[in-house]
Every structure is written in C-alpha cells, then in structure tokens.
Design a protein around this motif. Structure first.
Motif, PDB file in Angstrom:
ATOM      1  N   CYS A 659     -47.390  22.539 -22.852  1.00  0.00           N
ATOM      2  CA  CYS A 659     -46.572  23.221 -21.851  1.00  0.00           C
ATOM      3  C   CYS A 659     -45.356  23.839 -22.506  1.00  0.00           C
ATOM      4  O   CYS A 659     -44.822  23.323 -23.503  1.00  0.00           O
ATOM      5  N   ASP A 660     -44.905  24.962 -21.931  1.00  0.00           N
ATOM      6  CA  ASP A 660     -43.667  25.567 -22.387  1.00  0.00           C
ATOM      7  C   ASP A 660     -42.509  24.632 -22.065  1.00  0.00           C
ATOM      8  O   ASP A 660     -42.615  23.743 -21.197  1.00  0.00           O
ATOM      9  N   SER A 661     -41.387  24.826 -22.730  1.00  0.00           N
ATOM     10  CA  SER A 661     -40.215  23.978 -22.528  1.00  0.00           C
ATOM     11  C   SER A 661     -39.789  23.992 -21.061  1.00  0.00           C
ATOM     12  O   SER A 661     -39.723  25.052 -20.429  1.00  0.00           O
ATOM     13  N   GLY A 662     -39.523  22.819 -20.542  1.00  0.00           N
ATOM     14  CA  GLY A 662     -39.076  22.713 -19.168  1.00  0.00           C
ATOM     15  C   GLY A 662     -40.180  22.731 -18.147  1.00  0.00           C
ATOM     16  O   GLY A 662     -39.908  22.731 -16.948  1.00  0.00           O
ATOM     17  N   HIS A 663     -41.431  22.735 -18.577  1.00  0.00           N
ATOM     18  CA  HIS A 663     -42.556  22.778 -17.650  1.00  0.00           C
ATOM     19  C   HIS A 663     -43.468  21.580 -17.915  1.00  0.00           C
ATOM     20  O   HIS A 663     -43.476  21.014 -18.999  1.00  0.00           O
ATOM     21  N   ALA A 664     -44.284  21.252 -16.883  1.00  0.00           N
ATOM     22  CA  ALA A 664     -45.202  20.123 -17.006  1.00  0.00           C
ATOM     23  C   ALA A 664     -46.438  20.380 -16.146  1.00  0.00           C
ATOM     24  O   ALA A 664     -46.349  20.985 -15.074  1.00  0.00           O
ATOM     25  N   ASN A 665     -47.571  19.890 -16.653  1.00  0.00           N
ATOM     26  CA  ASN A 665     -48.841  20.015 -15.926  1.00  0.00           C
ATOM     27  C   ASN A 665     -49.052  18.730 -15.113  1.00  0.00           C
ATOM     28  O   ASN A 665     -49.844  17.878 -15.472  1.00  0.00           O
ATOM     29  N   CYS A 666     -48.312  18.608 -13.991  1.00  0.00           N
ATOM     30  CA  CYS A 666     -48.297  17.353 -13.244  1.00  0.00           C
ATOM     31  C   CYS A 666     -49.538  17.162 -12.388  1.00  0.00           C
ATOM     32  O   CYS A 666     -49.920  16.039 -12.088  1.00  0.00           O
ATOM     33  N   ASP A 667     -50.170  18.243 -11.949  1.00  0.00           N
ATOM     34  CA  ASP A 667     -51.352  18.081 -11.105  1.00  0.00           C
ATOM     35  C   ASP A 667     -52.630  17.982 -11.922  1.00  0.00           C
ATOM     36  O   ASP A 667     -53.726  17.915 -11.363  1.00  0.00           O
ATOM     37  N   LEU A 676     -45.058  22.770 -12.958  1.00  0.00           N
ATOM     38  CA  LEU A 676     -43.738  22.228 -12.650  1.00  0.00           C
ATOM     39  C   LEU A 676     -42.703  22.805 -13.599  1.00  0.00           C
ATOM     40  O   LEU A 676     -42.842  22.730 -14.818  1.00  0.00           O
ATOM     41  N   ALA A 677     -41.658  23.393 -13.012  1.00  0.00           N
ATOM     42  CA  ALA A 677     -40.570  23.960 -13.820  1.00  0.00           C
ATOM     43  C   ALA A 677     -39.299  23.178 -13.520  1.00  0.00           C
ATOM     44  O   ALA A 677     -38.751  23.267 -12.426  1.00  0.00           O
ATOM     45  N   HIS A 678     -38.843  22.389 -14.474  1.00  0.00           N
ATOM     46  CA  HIS A 678     -37.641  21.592 -14.273  1.00  0.00           C
ATOM     47  C   HIS A 678     -36.408  22.456 -14.080  1.00  0.00           C
ATOM     48  O   HIS A 678     -35.450  22.048 -13.440  1.00  0.00           O
ATOM     49  N   TYR A 799     -16.890  17.878  -2.277  1.00  0.00           N
ATOM     50  CA  TYR A 799     -17.236  18.180  -3.662  1.00  0.00           C
ATOM     51  C   TYR A 799     -18.709  18.543  -3.746  1.00  0.00           C
ATOM     52  O   TYR A 799     -19.492  18.294  -2.833  1.00  0.00           O
ATOM     53  N   VAL A 800     -19.076  19.169  -4.874  1.00  0.00           N
ATOM     54  CA  VAL A 800     -20.460  19.588  -5.115  1.00  0.00           C
ATOM     55  C   VAL A 800     -20.969  18.864  -6.351  1.00  0.00           C
ATOM     56  O   VAL A 800     -20.283  18.793  -7.374  1.00  0.00           O
ATOM     57  N   ALA A 801     -22.163  18.268  -6.235  1.00  0.00           N
ATOM     58  CA  ALA A 801     -22.810  17.601  -7.368  1.00  0.00           C
ATOM     59  C   ALA A 801     -24.060  18.398  -7.741  1.00  0.00           C
ATOM     60  O   ALA A 801     -24.906  18.679  -6.883  1.00  0.00           O
ATOM     61  N   GLU A 802     -24.171  18.757  -9.032  1.00  0.00           N
ATOM     62  CA  GLU A 802     -25.317  19.541  -9.515  1.00  0.00           C
ATOM     63  C   GLU A 802     -26.165  18.689 -10.447  1.00  0.00           C
ATOM     64  O   GLU A 802     -25.649  18.045 -11.363  1.00  0.00           O
ATOM     65  N   VAL A 803     -27.485  18.653 -10.201  1.00  0.00           N
ATOM     66  CA  VAL A 803     -28.441  18.066 -11.127  1.00  0.00           C
ATOM     67  C   VAL A 803     -29.042  19.213 -11.929  1.00  0.00           C
ATOM     68  O   VAL A 803     -29.767  20.046 -11.390  1.00  0.00           O
ATOM     69  N   ARG A 804     -28.728  19.270 -13.232  1.00  0.00           N
ATOM     70  CA  ARG A 804     -29.082  20.432 -14.057  1.00  0.00           C
ATOM     71  C   ARG A 804     -30.002  20.001 -15.202  1.00  0.00           C
ATOM     72  O   ARG A 804     -29.656  19.119 -15.989  1.00  0.00           O
ATOM     73  N   PHE A 805     -31.209  20.591 -15.254  1.00  0.00           N
ATOM     74  CA  PHE A 805     -32.170  20.276 -16.302  1.00  0.00           C
ATOM     75  C   PHE A 805     -31.599  20.639 -17.673  1.00  0.00           C
ATOM     76  O   PHE A 805     -30.964  21.670 -17.853  1.00  0.00           O
ATOM     77  N   LYS A 806     -31.907  19.723 -18.631  1.00  0.00           N
ATOM     78  CA  LYS A 806     -31.414  19.976 -19.983  1.00  0.00           C
ATOM     79  C   LYS A 806     -32.561  20.138 -20.972  1.00  0.00           C
ATOM     80  O   LYS A 806     -32.667  21.139 -21.653  1.00  0.00           O
ATOM     81  N   THR A 807     -33.466  19.141 -21.022  1.00  0.00           N
ATOM     82  CA  THR A 807     -34.570  19.246 -21.975  1.00  0.00           C
ATOM     83  C   THR A 807     -35.661  18.255 -21.595  1.00  0.00           C
ATOM     84  O   THR A 807     -35.427  17.318 -20.839  1.00  0.00           O
ATOM     85  N   GLY A 808     -36.893  18.499 -22.152  1.00  0.00           N
ATOM     86  CA  GLY A 808     -37.992  17.564 -21.990  1.00  0.00           C
ATOM     87  C   GLY A 808     -38.891  17.899 -20.805  1.00  0.00           C
ATOM     88  O   GLY A 808     -38.682  18.881 -20.085  1.00  0.00           O
ATOM     89  N   THR A 809     -39.916  17.100 -20.621  1.00  0.00           N
ATOM     90  CA  THR A 809     -40.835  17.253 -19.491  1.00  0.00           C
ATOM     91  C   THR A 809     -41.197  15.878 -18.932  1.00  0.00           C
ATOM     92  O   THR A 809     -41.245  14.900 -19.671  1.00  0.00           O
TER      93      THR A 809
END
Length: 824
Positions: A659-667, A676-678, A799-809
């Motif tokens: 898979c390309d970076s940040g993606h996963a073949n979950c199904d 899946l694109a994180h 306030y605002v909380a952000e969940v931000r993808f960094k690396t991995g799958t």
C-alpha cells in the motif's frame, strides 16, 4: 460479662433530696418537691410537671383558680356531686350537707359513718409503681419515691415493708430500701418522706414484688406500690472468634446442628494444650443468657479439664450457672494433658442453656448445646509434600488441553488423610484434576499422582490454585499455583496455491515466494516445511528458514521460502504440494497445492515475433513475457492498476503487493486497492467546522459553605469518546458549573490512544485555528493533554482537538476521550 461491666444510671443528687421534710409556707409560694414532683407529690417542675402553688385563701391564686386544701387549683369539674344546684363543686367540710365518697374537697374525706365531709390524713406515693427496667446480671439499680400527706391533718407513716414473696431468699434479698426519716414518722399536710429502693439482679430472670406502706390514712391504711424488672428480647447463643474485629461467628452457621466440635489436635505425652471457646449473648434486646448446667460424658483415657472464666479477668473462675448480659462474653477454657498415648479420643459435654433454639433452626426445645471435645495424645503426625509448588502451562490453544502431573506424598510415619475439601480453589473453570475427587488416605511414605489439565475455554491468562487439605498439623493446607494462557494461533500463507502455468521444459520458472504468518492470538510454532510425498521431482524448495520457528500473534513476524519449478519433460498437470507442520490445532498440516505444465516453446525473456512462439501463451512484446507480468496480467496488454497500491500479478489476477503511505487494504479486497486513507478528513470536517464533542464541567476547584474552596478531582468517566481511522477535528467546551470563582483555571483532559502500526498527532487549538500544540501518540505511548483556561480565570472556553495522521498503516481505530472535572 456484661453483668460485671460498669453501667451508667441516673440517681437523684443527695440524701437530702429523699429525706428532707417540706412544710407548706404561709402565703403564695412556688414550693417544689425535691424528689421531682410538686409539694402534693404530683409531677412538678423538676420532672416536667406543672408548678404547684400553696395558699391560704383564693385571693392569693391566679385567674381561674381557687384555694383548696392549701393549694391553688383550677376552678373546674372534679367529679363531685351537684348537691346544691350550683355545679359540682366539692363539699368543703363536715358541716355541709351529706356527702358521697370522693365528693369532698382536697385534703378531706367523706366519713362513711356520719355521711359528712371531714378533714383527713391522706397518703400518696409518687410514683405509684417502680419499674427497674432491664438490669444487667449482678448489678444494683436504685429507684426513689416519695410518700406524702396530701390530706388536711397530720399523717403518721407507721412502717414500710416488702410484700411477702418479693424477696424469695430473705437471707439474700434482691430488694432493699432506705427511708429518709426514722419510722414511724408524722407528716403534716404537704410534707413527705423519701424512700430509696435498691434492686439487685442475681439471675437471668425478671423479678416482681411490692412495697407496702402502712399509715394512718383511714381509707388506705396499707398502700401497695408494685415493683418489677423486665427484659426485652430473648437470649441467643453464639460461639465467636474474639480475636477478629468484629468477632467472627463460628457457631451457629446456617445448617448447623445442636452440636459444636472443639478439636485440640495432637498433644505430646506429658505436655498440655489449652483451647478457649468464647460464648457470646447476641440477644436482640437485653435478655440475659445463662449456662445453667454442664454435664460431661467421659469416653477417653485422658482428662479434659473444663472451666469458665471472665474474659476481662482470666484469673477469675466463674461457677456454674454462668450468666451473660446482652453483648457479653464468657470463655470456656479446655485443657488437654495426655498421659496415655491415644490416636483419637473424645469427651462430650451437654451445655444446658436458656436459649430455646441454640442452632437457630426455628425448632423449639433445642436448649442444649452438645460440645464434642476431641484430641490426640502422643500421636506422630503425618507430613505432606508435593514435587512442585507451581505449574505454568504456558500457551495452550482454546479447545485444546495441556496436562501436568503433581506428585503428592506422605512423608510421615502415620496415615495421611486428604480431605474432601481438596481440589481447585475455583472449580468449574478452565482447569480440572484427575482424579476429580481428591479425598483419599496415603499410608506412610505413600505417593499419588494428581494430573492437572488446563483446557482454556476463552483467550487470555487463566490462574487457579490446587488446594490440598489434609490432617498434616504443620501444613494443613498446601497450595499449588496454576497459571496458563488461552491462545488461538492461526496459520496464514500467501499464496494459498501455486500454478506455474506453461513453462518450457528444461527452463526454470520464476520462483514463487511463500510467506507464512500468524493471524491469530498467541504464538504459533512452525516445525517443518517440506514437499509432500508423491510431489513431482520438477518442484523444489529454496531459502527455507531455520526451523522450528515461532511466529508471534497478530502478524508480529513472518517466515518466507521459495518454490521452484523446472519441468524436465513436456507434459501437463505436473502436480505436487508443500506441507507446513505447525501448532495451529485447526490446521496442523497446512498444504499448498502446486501445479504446472512443461511445454516445447520459448521461455520468457527469449526473442519472439508472435505470441504463439512463447510458452504457455505468454505475450510476445519482442521478448516472451509471462502472464504474471503486471503489465500483462491474465492476458496480453492487460496491465494491473490498483488505487493507492503497488500491484503484482498472481495466477493471472491483480493483487496488492504493498500500500502507498498512509493507506491500508483493510477489507482484504485487492480489486479496490488500499481503500483506507489515514490522511483523509471526512467531508466537511475542518478546523472551522469540527464535529461537536459536547461540553462538561471543568472547575478545578469547588466551594462549599463549610469548607471554602477545595481542589476537585477528575471525573473517572469521559463525557465523550470518539473513534476513527482518519484525520479528524472535534470541538469541546469546558464550563464553569459552580459559577463561584476559586481563582483556579477551568480545565479539560484529552487523551489519544492509537493502534499498533501508525502514529498520529494530537493537536489542541485554544484560540481559533491559527496555532496549536501538537504531541505524537504511538501504540506504546498514548498522549494525554490538559487544556486550561487562562490562569486565575474560571471562565467557560471552547477549544478544538485535531487527530492528525503522521505515518504508518493500520486497520484498527484510534480512540479520543474527553474528560471533565467531577463536581462535588
């Protein structure tokens, strides 16, 4: 015992209170009876009764009152006869018209012979009876009364004595009295003499009687004052371990019979051992419990010495009958000093009590507790031992079993008895024993193997204890710790079958790599990898890993090897198989089928002009090209294109190689690539349009009228939990719920937990979307951020909380929790 404990009683302050003589004073005065009532013996101001005024005429009385017999009384009906048509006023003296009993005024009486009212001496006791209540055993209680003259002429009190039967044993009386003045005594109107009566409880029963006052009152020459003591509830026996706090009840327990066993155990010849049995009176009221008699039935050669003692003073021996007040205890000391060697002996005691239901089974008539005294004299005890004190089964698959023998031996010279209570501490779980029932007897130096089986029903760590109860006096309870882990390893191979297709004979086909993984829970062992018997010699294995190998759970690691195919001759359907022996009990001998054809055509890579020149119908693009080529997958000129993935071609089908970076073949569907694109944010979800996580109290301090400002605590339950597998924004509000400033900031706590294989940043924005503080979360290091308002301001803030993808799958979700402050 309770009967020997100090008890607080309320007594009147001095003898003068009981024995002082009080006379009516001239004029209107507030004379008070020191005993507690007024001057006429009625309830007075000291005991909550009305104030009594003395007088010589009605002019000295208040509105609505008149002076009668030297006392101000209300003008009202008093039950006198209406003899003159002017109401029912009392007839004042003997010169008036004829009277009836009770029709004369205060201090007067109706002379039955003359039929005229006349001045009289009238005796009155206040109170008119004495109730001593519940008195603890062997305790004295005093009650006071006043004998007064409420008549209009002098009264002579001749004597005070007790009614016959009040003191059953005159030599040891339970009631006694003291008068405030020597008797006989003459009392003027309104005068009284105090009598103090003492009652001593000397058994477990209530007592009754009467005090008799002899006087010159012609209508009541013998005044009777009843007396009594009374108990509430019924006595109730219990045997307790007084070393525990609160005391632990040993008898009766539900289902107990009317008997209790005291086992002293083994005592050497010439030695002695003392055991203490503590009896407790658990009455729900204040009844006294008694042991009226003890009968011994001797059945042994050695003596048991029995004595009862006061727990507060063990040097004090108590004689039978023994009494215990409510909540009181008595110790029965049993001493065993053998002089003759006896393996087992017993003496029976019958304790006859006043508890009609000693074992609390609801059946009446059971007032005898049968106590069995058991002991051994000069007995050589057995000894128990095991060859292991702990057993670790390690990993055992669910629906599989692991067994370990535990050798149990008797190291003593006499028989060892293993009790029926022996077995698993928690039966009916993942563990079992063979034999299932461990009750048995082992002779001297005898041994037995107890097989412990671990058969996990579910995943995870399982603990238990093998408990062996025996009559080994040194080690009566032997414990063997058991532990194991329920697992479910699952072998997975890729590819699951291999078809080499058409390969030019004598030319090696491109080797196929096989990857072996563990996709289950727990570790998986791989013992052998070989071609099955009967496989064609055209197949071979290369690059086999060192075996045995262990594969960790959840694809923690993998092993690889290659399958090679070189057809020796032209032919089709050349078959074979690879067998992988492993620890997956569901598939312990996994096989990978192999097939291929040997053809007389150009192999891949050789120069060609048309497709028909290439082996197996492979494509000719100047050189023969395998249909396993991603550019010619399954057919010539059909390239593999999969979204967000690097493709490969296997058996003519496009598959995901990576898979390309940040993606996963979950199904696990190669057709749609790595879906899946994180890094994606849900549609419309931005910093300026975040998802609402709600609001919660954030007061860091709380305030109360009595305590002022105090530090609050974090709520143990998050007010919001969000999950996902892509980047996302959320908005939350911290509120000042108390609306009382305690000069501490309002705050929230935000925690991000991520799965294995990926890293995410948790970013918090407090003032718009311009700037944020970001921290990276990993599977082994979740991130917790405390979000505060401005210092020293208890103000609501958003306030605002952000969940931000960094690396991995990963195909697992992250979890984001919002926590507020628990309000006091």
């Amino acid at each position: 015992m309770k009967g020997n404990r100090p008890i607080s009683l309320l007594f009147l302050p001095s003898a003068a209170v009981f024995f002082g003589a009080w006379a009516a004073a001239g004029g209107c005065s507030d004379a008070v009876n020191p005993v507690g009532g007024g001057s006429d013996g009625a309830a007075g101001p000291r005991d909550g009764g009305p104030q009594v005024k003395t007088c010589s005429s009605s002019l000295e009385c208040g509105s609505g009152e008149e002076c009668k017999g030297g006392t101000c009384v209300a003008v009202a009906s008093d039950g006198g006869p209406d003899l003159d048509g002017g109401g029912d006023a009392d007839i004042p003296n003997g010169d008036a018209e004829s009277c009836q009993a009770g029709a004369c005024g205060p201090g007067n009486r109706c002379n039955a012979e003359t039929g005229k009212c006349e001045a009289a001496a009238i005796v009155k006791a206040d109170p008119d009876n004495l109730d001593f209540g519940a008195v603890p055993y062997n305790t004295e209680v005093k009650r006071s009364l006043s004998v007064s003259n409420v008549g209009s002429v002098d009264l002579t009190v001749t004597s005070v004595q007790f009614e016959q039967g009040t003191n059953p044993d005159p030599a040891n009386p339970i009631f006694s009295y003291a008068a405030g003045k020597p008797l006989p005594v003459t009392l003027k109107p309104t005068e009284f003499v105090g009598i103090e009566v003492t009652y001593r409880q000397d058994d477990a029963k209530p007592d009754t009687g009467a005090l008799l006052v002899t006087s010159s009152d012609l209508d009541a020459p013998l005044l009777r004052v009843p007396m009594k003591s009374v108990y509430k509830g019924v006595p109730d026996l219990a045997i307790v371990d007084s070393s525990k706090n609160p005391p632990e009840v040993l008898y009766p327990l539900p289902g107990d019979a009317d008997e209790y066993t005291v086992d002293i155990g083994n005592v050497d010849i010439g030695a002695s051992k003392e055991t203490v049995v503590t009896f407790l009176n658990t009455t729900g009221g204040d009844a006294v419990f008694s042991i009226a008699e003890v009968k011994a039935h001797k059945k042994t050669d050695n003596e048991f010495a029995i004595s009862f003692k006061d727990p507060a003073d063990p040097s004090k021996t108590l004689a039978v009958p023994v009494y215990m007040g409510a909540g009181a205890t008595v110790d029965m000391h049993v001493v065993y000093a053998p002089t003759i060697k006896v393996e087992d002996e017993q003496t029976d005691l019958d304790l006859i009590t006043n508890d009609d239901d000693v074992n609390n089974d609801g059946a009446a008539g059971g007032n005898i507790l049968y106590v069995k005294l058991r002991a051994k004299g000069g007995w050589a005890p057995p000894g128990i031992s095991v060859d292991k004190t702990s057993v670790d089964f390690g990993e055992v698959q669910v629906n599989s079993t692991g067994t370990v023998p535990v050798k149990v031996c008797n190291t003593g010279t006499t028989q060892l008895n293993i009790a029926a209570s022996s077995g698993l501490e928690t039966p009916g779980t993942d563990y079992s024993t063979s034999p299932a029932t461990l009750e048995m007897a082992l002779g001297a130096n005898g041994c037995v193997d107890v097989t412990v089986t671990f058969a996990p029903l579910t995943l995870g760590k399982k603990d238990n204890v093998l408990v062996i109860d025996s009559d080994d006096p040194v080690n009566p309870e032997l414990r063997v710790a058991l532990t194991g882990v329920g697992t479910n390893p699952t072998i997975s191979v890729d590819p699951q079958r291999i078809d080499f297709g058409d390969v030019a004979f004598g030319v090696p086909a491109a080797p196929v790599k096989v990857t072996v993984k563990n996709t289950g829970v727990g570790s998986l062992s791989v013992s052998t990898i070989d071609l099955t018997q009967g496989s064609a010699a055209d197949y071979s294995l290369a690059g086999k890993p060192a075996l045995p190998a262990t594969l960790l759970e959840n694809q923690g690691n993998s092993i690889e090897f290659n399958v090679a195919f070189t057809p020796a001759l032209v032919g089709s359907g050349i078959s074979g198989a690879v067998q992988i022996d492993n620890g997956d009990n569901k598939n312990p001998h996994l096989t990978i089928p192999l097939t291929g054809n040997g053809v007389n055509r150009k192999p891949d890579g050789e120069v060609c002009n048309v497709d028909g020149e290439c082996a197996g119908g492979h494509c000719c693009t100047g050189k023969c090209s395998s249909w396993k080529d991603p550019e010619n997958c399954g057919a010539c000129g059909t390239p593999c294109t999969l979204p967000d993935a690097t493709p490969t071609c296997a058996t003519g089908t496009c598959k995901v190689a990576s898979c390309d970076s940040g993606h996963a073949n979950c199904d696990i569907n190669d057709a749609n690539g790595c879906e899946l694109a994180h890094v994606d944010y849900p549609s419309g979800n931005t910093c300026n349009n975040p998802s609402d996580a709600g609001s919660a109290c954030g007061d860091n301090r709380w305030w109360s009228v009595f305590k002022g400002c105090h530090t609050a605590v974090w709520d143990s339950t998050p007010f919001k939990v969000e999950t996902g597998n892509t980047s996302k924004w959320f908005q939350a509000t911290a509120t000042n719920c108390m609306q009382i400033a305690c000069t501490d900031p309002v705050r929230h706590r935000v925690q991000l937990t991520v799965p294995v294989g990926v890293e995410y940043d948790l970013c918090v924005y407090k003032a718009g979307c311009a700037s944020a503080e970001c921290t990276t979360a990993t599977a082994s290091a979740p991130v917790t951020v405390e979000v505060n308002s401005e210092p020293k301001e208890e103000l609501d803030f958003t306030y605002v909380a952000e969940v931000r993808f960094k690396t991995g799958t990963s195909c697992e979700n992250w979890s984001l929790s919002f926590t507020g402050i628990l309000q006091q």
